[in-house]
Design a protein around this motif. Sequence first.
Motif, PDB file in Angstrom:
ATOM      1  N   ARG A  66       0.827  -1.207   0.000  1.00 51.83           N
ATOM      2  CA  ARG A  66       0.000   0.000   0.000  1.00 51.83           C
ATOM      3  C   ARG A  66       0.863   1.259   0.000  1.00 51.83           C
ATOM      4  N   ILE A  67       1.919   1.253   0.785  1.00 53.88           N
ATOM      5  CA  ILE A  67       2.812   2.415   0.801  1.00 53.88           C
ATOM      6  C   ILE A  67       3.468   2.604  -0.559  1.00 53.88           C
ATOM      7  N   ALA A  68       3.905   1.520  -1.168  1.00 52.42           N
ATOM      8  CA  ALA A  68       4.533   1.611  -2.492  1.00 52.42           C
ATOM      9  C   ALA A  68       3.562   2.195  -3.517  1.00 52.42           C
ATOM     10  N   ALA A  69       2.303   1.739  -3.488  1.00 52.42           N
ATOM     11  CA  ALA A  69       1.297   2.257  -4.408  1.00 52.42           C
ATOM     12  C   ALA A  69       1.014   3.728  -4.123  1.00 52.42           C
ATOM     13  N   SER A  70       0.983   4.095  -2.849  1.00 53.36           N
ATOM     14  CA  SER A  70       0.754   5.482  -2.465  1.00 53.36           C
ATOM     15  C   SER A  70       1.857   6.387  -3.003  1.00 53.36           C
ATOM     16  N   LEU A  71       3.099   5.941  -2.851  1.00 53.78           N
ATOM     17  CA  LEU A  71       4.237   6.734  -3.329  1.00 53.78           C
ATOM     18  C   LEU A  71       4.244   6.831  -4.852  1.00 53.78           C
ATOM     19  N   LEU A  72       3.918   5.739  -5.521  1.00 56.34           N
ATOM     20  CA  LEU A  72       3.878   5.742  -6.980  1.00 56.34           C
ATOM     21  C   LEU A  72       2.793   6.688  -7.487  1.00 56.34           C
ATOM     22  N   GLY A  73       1.605   6.608  -6.886  1.00 58.17           N
ATOM     23  CA  GLY A  73       0.521   7.494  -7.288  1.00 58.17           C
ATOM     24  C   GLY A  73       0.863   8.955  -7.036  1.00 58.17           C
ATOM     25  N   SER A  74       1.479   9.224  -5.883  1.00 56.76           N
ATOM     26  CA  SER A  74       1.873  10.607  -5.557  1.00 56.76           C
ATOM     27  C   SER A  74       2.898  11.130  -6.557  1.00 56.76           C
ATOM     28  N   ALA A  75       3.876  10.286  -6.903  1.00 57.74           N
ATOM     29  CA  ALA A  75       4.897  10.686  -7.877  1.00 57.74           C
ATOM     30  C   ALA A  75       4.270  10.987  -9.231  1.00 57.74           C
ATOM     31  N   ALA A  76       3.280  10.182  -9.625  1.00 58.48           N
ATOM     32  CA  ALA A  76       2.615  10.390 -10.909  1.00 58.48           C
ATOM     33  C   ALA A  76       1.846  11.711 -10.922  1.00 58.48           C
ATOM     34  N   ILE A  77       1.171  12.019  -9.813  1.00 58.80           N
ATOM     35  CA  ILE A  77       0.434  13.286  -9.720  1.00 58.80           C
ATOM     36  C   ILE A  77       1.397  14.467  -9.797  1.00 58.80           C
ATOM     37  N   ILE A  78       2.492  14.382  -9.051  1.00 58.64           N
ATOM     38  CA  ILE A  78       3.471  15.480  -9.035  1.00 58.64           C
ATOM     39  C   ILE A  78       4.090  15.674 -10.416  1.00 58.64           C
ATOM     40  N   ALA A  79       4.438  14.572 -11.073  1.00 52.72           N
ATOM     41  CA  ALA A  79       5.047  14.668 -12.404  1.00 52.72           C
ATOM     42  C   ALA A  79       4.110  15.361 -13.389  1.00 52.72           C
ATOM     43  N   GLN A  80       2.837  14.993 -13.352  1.00 52.69           N
ATOM     44  CA  GLN A  80       1.876  15.606 -14.277  1.00 52.69           C
ATOM     45  C   GLN A  80       1.615  17.059 -13.915  1.00 52.69           C
ATOM     46  N   LEU A  81       1.584  17.373 -12.609  1.00 53.77           N
ATOM     47  CA  LEU A  81       1.382  18.758 -12.179  1.00 53.77           C
ATOM     48  C   LEU A  81       2.537  19.643 -12.644  1.00 53.77           C
ATOM     49  N   VAL A  82       3.757  19.142 -12.487  1.00 54.69           N
ATOM     50  CA  VAL A  82       4.933  19.905 -12.931  1.00 54.69           C
ATOM     51  C   VAL A  82       4.869  20.151 -14.431  1.00 54.69           C
ATOM     52  N   ARG A  83       4.515  19.110 -15.198  1.00 54.46           N
ATOM     53  CA  ARG A  83       4.401  19.281 -16.654  1.00 54.46           C
ATOM     54  C   ARG A  83       3.325  20.314 -17.002  1.00 54.46           C
ATOM     55  N   THR A  84       2.195  20.243 -16.323  1.00 58.60           N
ATOM     56  CA  THR A  84       1.085  21.154 -16.598  1.00 58.60           C
ATOM     57  C   THR A  84       1.464  22.595 -16.299  1.00 58.60           C
ATOM     58  N   LEU A  85       2.100  22.836 -15.146  1.00 57.74           N
ATOM     59  CA  LEU A  85       2.490  24.193 -14.777  1.00 57.74           C
ATOM     60  C   LEU A  85       3.622  24.705 -15.647  1.00 57.74           C
ATOM     61  N   THR A  86       4.527  23.816 -16.040  1.00 58.72           N
ATOM     62  CA  THR A  86       5.617  24.210 -16.944  1.00 58.72           C
ATOM     63  C   THR A  86       5.062  24.663 -18.284  1.00 58.72           C
ATOM     64  N   ASN A  87       4.117  23.922 -18.814  1.00 60.08           N
ATOM     65  CA  ASN A  87       3.486  24.320 -20.073  1.00 60.08           C
ATOM     66  C   ASN A  87       2.798  25.678 -19.938  1.00 60.08           C
ATOM     67  N   ALA A  88       2.200  25.918 -18.766  1.00 57.44           N
ATOM     68  CA  ALA A  88       1.519  27.191 -18.548  1.00 57.44           C
ATOM     69  C   ALA A  88       2.508  28.357 -18.540  1.00 57.44           C
ATOM     70  N   THR A  89       3.657  28.156 -17.916  1.00 57.62           N
ATOM     71  CA  THR A  89       4.652  29.239 -17.864  1.00 57.62           C
ATOM     72  C   THR A  89       5.214  29.555 -19.247  1.00 57.62           C
ATOM     73  N   GLU A  90       5.109  28.605 -20.163  1.00 55.34           N
ATOM     74  CA  GLU A  90       5.631  28.805 -21.520  1.00 55.34           C
ATOM     75  C   GLU A  90       4.553  29.274 -22.491  1.00 55.34           C
TER      76      GLU A  90
END
Length: 232
Positions: A9-33
């Motif tokens: 469960r912890i591994a899945a939690s960390l994986l899901g969190s990493a996926a959310i953060i990665a997509q958020l960073v991509r989304t905000l980066t695209n916005a700044t550009e």
Amino acid sequence: MTTWWPYARIAASLLGSAAIIAQLVRTLTNATEATTAYGSHLLTVGTNFFSFFTILSNLGAAAMLAVAAVWAWTAGRDAVREPRWLAVLIACVATYMIVTGIVYNLLLRGIELPQGSTVPWSNEVLHVVIPLFLLIDVLFAPKRRALSWGTLGTIAAFPILWAVYTLVRANLIIAPATGDHHWYPYPFLNPHITPGGYLGVAGYIVGIAAAIIAIGTGVVWIARRRAASVSA
């Protein structure tokens, strides 16, 4: 399974969190550009990101899985069954994630998105891996507690609130990608492109609501069956 499932469960939690953060960073980066004022409006872009049912469900899944793991290592170490509050939380999040996986793979997988707008591995984790993990959790996680059928009302509450929020907010903002005076997180909720307009959207909402109730019924039924088999 009782000893190692919290680690899964912890591994899945960390994986899901990493996926959310990665997509958020991509989304905000695209916005700044972005070259337009509405495209670079970070507050709107960020709020839109956290308005997707997928993101909210995965946030709930990551939090729930972490809490469930901590409970198993502390108060739940010698418990026979998970507490009711945790069982209800698991039932809600599992239902939302399973529905997310079904809706995405049936209705949204074939829709082309702008190049570079998504992180491919993150997209698969959020729409396939975590929904499958929650399904496995429902079927096999230890210390399952029986739930009353009234739990279905709790399960249905969040999707109803999300649908109302989405449809009310949609026409109050400018879409960052296009400049349209409306923004919907999913094409089938957009009455401007959905056949039948709001009537067509209503049909999709009813269909998804039926799916949530059906999946929620299955999740509660499985919990009751598993708890009963342990007691027998």
